[in-house]
Design a protein around this motif. Structure first.
Motif, PDB file in Angstrom:
ATOM      1  N   MET A 173      -7.950  -4.477   5.154  1.00 28.43           N
ATOM      2  CA  MET A 173      -8.851  -3.509   4.539  1.00 28.43           C
ATOM      3  C   MET A 173      -8.630  -2.105   5.104  1.00 28.43           C
ATOM      4  O   MET A 173      -8.732  -1.121   4.371  1.00 28.43           O
ATOM      5  CB  MET A 173     -10.300  -3.948   4.704  1.00 28.43           C
ATOM      6  N   SER A 174      -8.303  -2.015   6.374  1.00 27.17           N
ATOM      7  CA  SER A 174      -8.028  -0.672   6.911  1.00 27.17           C
ATOM      8  C   SER A 174      -6.792  -0.074   6.275  1.00 27.17           C
ATOM      9  O   SER A 174      -6.757   1.130   6.013  1.00 27.17           O
ATOM     10  CB  SER A 174      -7.801  -0.654   8.416  1.00 27.17           C
ATOM     11  N   LEU A 175      -5.781  -0.919   6.045  1.00 30.95           N
ATOM     12  CA  LEU A 175      -4.586  -0.397   5.384  1.00 30.95           C
ATOM     13  C   LEU A 175      -4.947   0.166   4.023  1.00 30.95           C
ATOM     14  O   LEU A 175      -4.558   1.296   3.674  1.00 30.95           O
ATOM     15  CB  LEU A 175      -3.560  -1.518   5.197  1.00 30.95           C
ATOM     16  N   VAL A 176      -5.704  -0.611   3.259  1.00 31.40           N
ATOM     17  CA  VAL A 176      -6.054  -0.172   1.916  1.00 31.40           C
ATOM     18  C   VAL A 176      -6.927   1.082   1.985  1.00 31.40           C
ATOM     19  O   VAL A 176      -6.696   2.055   1.254  1.00 31.40           O
ATOM     20  CB  VAL A 176      -6.759  -1.312   1.158  1.00 31.40           C
TER      21      VAL A 176
ATOM     22  N   VAL B 190       0.840  -1.205   0.000  1.00 31.66           N
ATOM     23  CA  VAL B 190       0.000   0.000   0.000  1.00 31.66           C
ATOM     24  C   VAL B 190       0.876   1.256   0.000  1.00 31.66           C
ATOM     25  O   VAL B 190       0.660   2.182  -0.785  1.00 31.66           O
ATOM     26  CB  VAL B 190      -0.961   0.005   1.209  1.00 31.66           C
ATOM     27  N   THR B 191       1.911   1.299   0.839  1.00 30.52           N
ATOM     28  CA  THR B 191       2.732   2.513   0.860  1.00 30.52           C
ATOM     29  C   THR B 191       3.485   2.700  -0.445  1.00 30.52           C
ATOM     30  O   THR B 191       3.644   3.826  -0.902  1.00 30.52           O
ATOM     31  CB  THR B 191       3.777   2.527   1.994  1.00 30.52           C
TER      32      THR B 191
ATOM     33  N   GLY C 101      -4.965   4.095   2.777  1.00 27.38           N
ATOM     34  CA  GLY C 101      -4.183   4.493   1.620  1.00 27.38           C
ATOM     35  C   GLY C 101      -5.007   5.291   0.634  1.00 27.38           C
ATOM     36  O   GLY C 101      -4.516   6.257   0.046  1.00 27.38           O
ATOM     37  N   ILE C 102      -6.257   4.910   0.447  1.00 25.65           N
ATOM     38  CA  ILE C 102      -7.084   5.624  -0.524  1.00 25.65           C
ATOM     39  C   ILE C 102      -7.577   6.950   0.059  1.00 25.65           C
ATOM     40  O   ILE C 102      -7.449   8.007  -0.563  1.00 25.65           O
ATOM     41  CB  ILE C 102      -8.266   4.740  -0.963  1.00 25.65           C
ATOM     42  N   LEU C 103      -8.100   6.889   1.285  1.00 23.02           N
ATOM     43  CA  LEU C 103      -8.629   8.113   1.903  1.00 23.02           C
ATOM     44  C   LEU C 103      -7.563   9.198   2.005  1.00 23.02           C
ATOM     45  O   LEU C 103      -7.860  10.388   1.890  1.00 23.02           O
ATOM     46  CB  LEU C 103      -9.151   7.808   3.307  1.00 23.02           C
TER      47      LEU C 103
END
Ligand code: HEM
Ligand SMILES: [Cu+2]
Lengths: 205, 645
Positions: free
Chosen positions: B311-314, B227-228, B317-319
């Protein structure tokens, strides 16, 4: 304690090269296309941000860029996809001879495009130091030119490489395939830039 | 001669491959010859081993942390008393700019990428990373950018316009001299470096996972890395474009940020924060990855609700790309803009909150062992929650307008940066130290350092909230007596002295333990992930045989024996490529040999970038050596005519 191995699958029969998304370098190219695509998208966002400051675009007394060079460039660029597709097909069919014949063609087209691009810079009717409109127009054209030049250099090197015995290595055909993919990116990104440089300043007068 | 098409279909020829007939000692001798660096200093400079590059990244970043830390202490000494004259106004401007710039661009982002470069191939069970030469180039570019900034500072041309260099202050009219150009060019270096590392990491994760390690079985740290890296790819172009435009305003007279010629200074703020806000998460998400690994290992159970954590990581990343405007509340926005960005900023705390619940649940369900890495995790949760709460406070526009540019903000972002990233980092260094060195760090020294850092930190930064509420602006070199600012500032200074002493203690512990710490077995903490399947430190080829994965916690589920695949060539560098989602073995891929060209390419690029500060023509001339170096870099050595060998 390190674990003792328990042998499962034997991978020695796997291939040592593959095209498209099965190739590692393909993912690298895609990542670079995303990065450069982000550059273009942000530069375009900056264009609209600056455009919002103006009543007219191109702001008077500057007249919009002349169409000839840019349109010629666009036409040649679109036509170049014909030999480009041929190279891509040849690479996928392991047809080294055809690749060797077509790469000089692509290199010549690259040269032609670089020359036309020179005329484009000459037909913008504004300098980068005149005002923000001039700055962003030049920036877009400059940014795209770096891509044209990079891909042209790439193609020249690839042409020389494919002439050597390296050309027989299937992995170099994967490189050729990916070089052709990158060229598609270069001309696809040109289309919105062409509109922003040549047409939007005409339509918003 | 056979045609390429025929050759591609040849059956595998007989070359040495790992397998039941070639294993143990004999295999490892062969693999070492294939995968070791060439001897000598030139060999060292040519290394493309991700472990070398990762280690160099981390050590260099820690040196920059120390340098920026010294500047922090200088600032705190100046601010200890009202009307102090240790440091003058102009020098103070330079110092806080150098502190912030170094911390963000030369410490926080690179240290996280360094850890990722070191750990990712080990965690996913592959011999090397994708594009190892690009990775080496990334390190050298980072080093060059850092040297540029710090040499300039020593020569008294360091930047002095704050770490985000707003025009018009940084523009040609007010930012006279070369200070800002140096800053902007440093950005170019570090962005090229970060992007190169991110591309390498992304491709490594997508294509080189060990057979069987589908996306759903990837360690959470690897998810965080993916994600990063994608966030780097989408956000860094923004600041590179912004600083390129700033340079051209300053050097060739464009008007992007010049309102007099219809440019707009706010364009800079949009472009900068479109990168700057995601950057915070580029620093923070790897840290949450550390936390997830540490929590699982020391609770002796896998993370509760793995899918929620991923899912929180993703989602974060989007937010993170929709929040940048909250840095610009004080510039004036349409009303709807205020509400939208307030809501968005508050909502990003939801996924992070979920992650925190998952960690607490894991600790609750497991049997936690309070070793040093876990202490840092607990310190992190406590501190980060406070930083998160003040973050939600200043997401509300009326309060932000009151607190904007005060020490309340300084307190807030140090709570999230130090609490959210540095604490987990120190825990992670303690945790993976035995992997990298073969020795464990001292627990006693580690615990003393932890408590001093944790308590010293609260002492240093909590009072800054108070100073901010009392109205102390940031970026001022002194303040008058009698406004109630004496006590909080004195406490802050004392606290920062405690923190710096403790960080020194941490470093002493690193050095002593690297020399004479307790020897570590391959899996000293009893951890579940693949990096612990190989010896400490790992051999140059990482694993003698590539593991075959069938669960999220391969080492906990393996019995006496670890399932492996085999059949890779051992006299050439070779990797397994697997499919993106389900990690089916797909291709055997050659991996590049060590090469000096990434370094030579960096030297050529540095010459071009540095000279371009003085003349735009340097770009045209300088591009020639760069192109030559790149050609030499990519030119293959010997053709592999051997089809499918
Ligand atoms: C003991 C450790 C630290 C101390 C005592 C410290 C102290 C300070 C102080 C006093 C300022 C405010 C200067 C001013 O506005 O006048 C500051 C600014 C800043 N600090 Fe730190 N800091 C520390 C660690 C860190 C770390 C680890 C990071 C990042 C990872 C960081 C990032 C920043 C940034 C970005 C600024 C803003 C600079 C600017 O205004 O341009 N600091 N620090
Ligand atoms: Cu933000």
């Amino acid at each position: 304690m390190r674990h003792e191995p328990e042998f499962a699958d034997d991978l020695s029969a796997l291939r040592t090269h593959a095209f498209s998304y099965r190739s590692l370098t393909w993912w690298g190219i895609i990542a670079f296309m995303v990065i450069e695509g982000a550059f273009f998208a942000l530069a375009m966002a900056a264009y609209f941000f600056l455009m919002a400051q103006e009543q007219e675009w191109a702001p008077r007394p500057w007249s919009p860029p002349d169409l000839l060079a840019g349109t010629l460039f666009t036409a040649v660029m679109l036509l170049s996809e014909v030999p480009n597709t041929m190279i891509k097909r040849a690479a996928n069919a392991y047809d080294v001879a055809a690749v060797r014949k077509l790469l000089p063609v692509m290199s010549a087209i690259g040269l032609l495009l670089v020359i036309i691009r020179g005329f484009e810079f000459n037909s913008l009717n504004v300098f980068w130091y005149d005002n923000a409109y001039g700055s962003i127009i030049w920036a877009l054209l400059f940014l795209h030119t770096t891509h044209i030049v990079t891909d042209w250099g790439d193609t020249l090197v690839l042409w020389q490489l494919m002439k050597t015995p390296h050309g027989e290595d299937p992995r170099r055909l994967v490189d050729t395939d990916e070089n052709a993919l990158y060229w598609r990116f270069v001309w696809l990104t040109w289309l919105p830039i062409y509109v922003l440089i040549y047409w939007v300043p005409r339509l918003f007068r | 001669m056979k045609s390429a098409a025929e050759r591609a279909k040849l059956p595998p020829a007989d070359v040495p491959r790992d397998g039941p007939n070639l294993t143990g000692e004999e295999l490892e001798t062969k693999l070492s010859t294939t995968w070791s660096n060439p001897p000598g200093f030139v060999g060292w400079l040519s290394s493309v081993d991700h472990k070398d590059i990762g280690r160099r990244y981390v050590i260099t970043a820690l040196v920059f942390l120390a340098l920026a830390g010294v500047l922090a202490i200088a600032m705190r000494l100046q601010l200890a008393r009202p009307d102090n004259d240790l440091i003058g106004a102009a020098r103070y401007n330079e110092i806080f700019t150098m502190h912030g710039t170094t911390m963000m661009f030369l410490f926080a982002v690179p240290v996280m990428q360094g850890m990722q470069i070191y750990l990712t191939p080990l965690m996913i069970g592959t011999r090397s990373n994708a594009f190892p030469r690009l990775n080496a180039f990334s390190y050298w570019m980072y080093l060059a950018g850092g040297l540029l900034l710090w040499i300039a500072f020593v020569l008294n041309v360091g930047p002095d316009v704050g770490w985000f260099a707003y025009p018009p202050l940084s523009g040609p009219q007010f930012g006279v001299g070369k200070r800002v150009d140096i800053w902007a060019q440093m950005i170019t270096f570090t962005e090229v470096a970060a992007l190169a590392a991110a591309v390498s990491l992304t491709a490594t994760i997508l294509k080189q996972k060990a057979p069987g390690m589908s996306l759903a079985r990837m360690p959470i740290f690897v998810w965080a890395t993916l994600v990063t890296s994608l966030m780097v790819i989408f956000s860094m172009p923004s600041v590179a474009l912004a600083s390129g435009m700033l340079l051209s305003d300053r050097l060739v007279g464009t008007h992007f940020y010049n309102p007099a010629e219809r440019g707009d200074a706010l364009l800079w703020q949009h472009l900068f924060w479109f990168f700057g806000h995601p950057e915070v998460y580029i620093i923070f998400l790897p840290a949450t990855g550390f936390v997830s690994e540490i929590v699982a290992t020391f609770s002796r159970r896998s993370i509760v609700m793995y899918p929620i954590v991923v899912m929180s990581l993703v989602a974060t990343g989007i937010l993170a790309f929709g929040l940048w405007v909250h840095h610009m509340f004080a510039t004036g926005l349409p009303r709807i803009g205020y509400s939208f960005y307030t809501a968005a900023s508050m909502s990003v705390s939801i996924p992070t909150g979920l992650q925190i619940f998952c960690w607490i649940a894991t600790l609750w369900e497991g049997r936690p062992q309070l070793k040093v890495p876990l202490l840092y995790v607990i310190g992190f949760i406590f501190t980060f929650v406070i930083g998160g709460l003040t973050g939600v406070m200043i997401a509300a526009v009326p309060l932000d307008l009151q607190l904007h540019d005060t020490y309340f903000i300084v307190a807030h972002f140090h709570y999230v940066l130090i609490g959210g990233a540095v604490f987990p980092l120190l825990g992670a260094i303690t945790y993976w130290f035995p992997k990298a060195t073969g020795r464990l760090m001292s627990e006693t020294l580690g615990k003393i350092a932890f408590w001093m850092i944790f308590l010293g930190f609260q002492l240093a930064f909590f009072p800054m909230h108070i100073a901010g509420i009392y109205g102390m602006p940031r970026r001022v070199y002194t303040y008058p007596a009698g406004m109630g600012l004496e006590l909080p500032n004195m406490l802050s200074t004392l606290g920062s002295l405690v923190v710096s002493t403790a960080v020194l203690l941490f470093v002493v512990n690193l050095v002593i333990s690297a020399r004479s710490g307790r020897r570590a077995a391959p899996n000293p903490w009893g951890a579940p992930s693949l990096e612990w399947a190989t010896s400490c430190p790992p051999p140059p080829y990482n694993f003698p045989h590539i593991p075959l994965v069938s669960s999220r916690t391969p080492l906990w589920d393996a019995g006496e024996k670890l399932p492996v695949v085999h059949g890779l060539r051992v006299e050439d560098r070779e990797l397994v490529l697997t499919t993106v989602m389900s990690a089916e073995p797909d291709v055997r891929e050659p991996s590049p040999e060590p090469s000096p060209w990434p370094l030579i390419g960096t030297v050529a690029t540095t010459a071009m970038f540095v000279c371009s500060i003085f003349s735009p023509w340097a770009v045209l001339v300088g591009v020639v050596p760069v192109a030559l170096a790149l050609t030499a870099w990519f030119w293959p050595k010997s053709p592999r005519l051997s089809g499918s060998l």
